[in-house]
Motif scaffolding. Sequence first.
Motif, short mmCIF file in Angstrom:
data_model
loop_
_atom_site.label_atom_id
_atom_site.label_comp_id
_atom_site.label_asym_id
_atom_site.label_seq_id
_atom_site.Cartn_x
_atom_site.Cartn_y
_atom_site.Cartn_z
N SER A 136 0.79 -8.89 -10.08
CA SER A 136 0.60 -8.20 -8.81
C SER A 136 0.12 -9.23 -7.78
O SER A 136 -0.19 -10.37 -8.11
CB SER A 136 -0.43 -7.09 -8.97
OG SER A 136 -1.71 -7.65 -9.22
N THR A 137 0.04 -8.81 -6.54
CA THR A 137 -0.42 -9.74 -5.51
C THR A 137 -1.89 -10.12 -5.67
O THR A 137 -2.34 -11.12 -5.11
CB THR A 137 -0.21 -9.14 -4.10
OG1 THR A 137 -0.90 -7.88 -4.04
CG2 THR A 137 1.28 -8.93 -3.83
N ASN A 138 -2.64 -9.33 -6.45
CA ASN A 138 -4.04 -9.69 -6.74
C ASN A 138 -4.21 -10.15 -8.18
O ASN A 138 -5.28 -10.02 -8.78
CB ASN A 138 -4.97 -8.51 -6.42
CG ASN A 138 -4.62 -7.26 -7.21
OD1 ASN A 138 -3.53 -7.17 -7.79
ND2 ASN A 138 -5.52 -6.30 -7.24
N SER A 143 9.61 -6.84 -10.61
CA SER A 143 9.06 -7.84 -9.68
C SER A 143 10.21 -8.34 -8.81
O SER A 143 11.33 -8.52 -9.28
CB SER A 143 8.45 -9.01 -10.45
OG SER A 143 7.87 -9.94 -9.55
N PRO A 169 6.92 -11.07 -2.53
CA PRO A 169 6.05 -9.91 -2.57
C PRO A 169 6.36 -8.91 -1.46
O PRO A 169 6.80 -9.28 -0.36
CB PRO A 169 4.66 -10.52 -2.37
CG PRO A 169 4.78 -11.94 -2.79
CD PRO A 169 6.18 -12.34 -2.42
N ASN A 170 6.17 -7.65 -1.78
CA ASN A 170 6.29 -6.56 -0.81
C ASN A 170 7.67 -6.46 -0.15
O ASN A 170 7.80 -6.09 1.02
CB ASN A 170 5.21 -6.69 0.26
CG ASN A 170 3.81 -6.57 -0.31
OD1 ASN A 170 3.50 -5.62 -1.04
ND2 ASN A 170 2.97 -7.55 -0.03
N ASN A 215 4.65 -6.62 -7.72
CA ASN A 215 4.25 -7.41 -6.55
C ASN A 215 4.51 -6.69 -5.23
O ASN A 215 4.63 -7.30 -4.18
CB ASN A 215 4.90 -8.79 -6.57
CG ASN A 215 6.43 -8.72 -6.50
OD1 ASN A 215 7.01 -7.65 -6.65
ND2 ASN A 215 7.06 -9.87 -6.29
N SER A 216 4.58 -5.36 -5.32
CA SER A 216 4.60 -4.52 -4.12
C SER A 216 3.25 -3.82 -4.04
O SER A 216 2.89 -3.05 -4.94
CB SER A 216 5.72 -3.49 -4.20
OG SER A 216 5.49 -2.43 -3.30
N ASN A 217 2.49 -4.07 -2.99
CA ASN A 217 1.18 -3.42 -2.86
C ASN A 217 1.31 -1.90 -2.85
O ASN A 217 0.48 -1.18 -3.39
CB ASN A 217 0.49 -3.89 -1.58
CG ASN A 217 0.10 -5.36 -1.64
OD1 ASN A 217 -0.02 -5.93 -2.74
ND2 ASN A 217 -0.07 -5.99 -0.48
#
Length: 294
Positions: free
Chosen positions: A130-132, A192, A196-197, A257-259
Amino acid sequence: MKKLVQLMRLWLMKFWVPLTIVIVMLGTAVSLTVVLLHKQQITVQIPNLTLRKQKGVESAPISVLKKGEHLQILKKSEGWYEVRREDESTGWVAGWLLHRQQPLKSVTPLSETTIVLDPGHGGSDAGSLSTNNKYEKTYTLQLAKRVAKQLRKTGARVIMTRNTDKIVYLAKIPKVAEDNHADMFISFHFDSSPDPNTATGYTSYYYHKDNGSYALAKSINAKLALPLLNKGVEYGNFLVIRDNSVPAILLENGYMNSNHDFKYIKSKAYQEKIAKAIPIGIQNYLTNQTKTAQ
């Protein structure tokens, strides 16, 4: 008379050792026979179990077993038991249901089904990020456990390719389904995108179209109804479903990787929604397969 007693005493003194051995052996044989006969007997614990002509949920039903019936186990194969009833009639029944003591709301074809669940990745194979920097492997395991719990409520026999954070090598994963003679295989993943996003949604993948995989993917996808874009049913050349001879599908349930998607992926409510939809989709698949066979 005294002479006869003396002769018997002499005979016993001469042969007491072999006589004792024979008595011990006979006693052991009788005890072992009683134990084996007891082990081959079983009492039906829950009502309305289907007795089938052959092993397997697709076999023709013969009758319905009643709670409290005493059965003799003739053979065990692939999780199924061949049994003889008190009226001497025989048939096959799902062995895991014979051992089940917790009541079922109803016994359905899903109750007689063996399903392998594959939580994607694990161990040193973390999967997507994920992005975090949260790992895909964590959420595939959470989701698979929730699905397993819902399926077991229906009575289904569920086998997991992993229950903990460990790696299961890709080539071994399809063998779990085949070695356990499963009726179907479901692999859980989260997608993924290169950036990202930039992507969202869930997709149900199949590889084989003529062994039930496509029909299974369609049936489950139709019942998911998740709060993300449904990207439908797609062909996917993934080893875990490509090298699987049983009906096998792979579910991508959102983008790591999509918030936007990850907010749902980590949510218990989202995972529960998937877990409750999958048994319904499977039941519909089994119903359609029965109609097609008829």
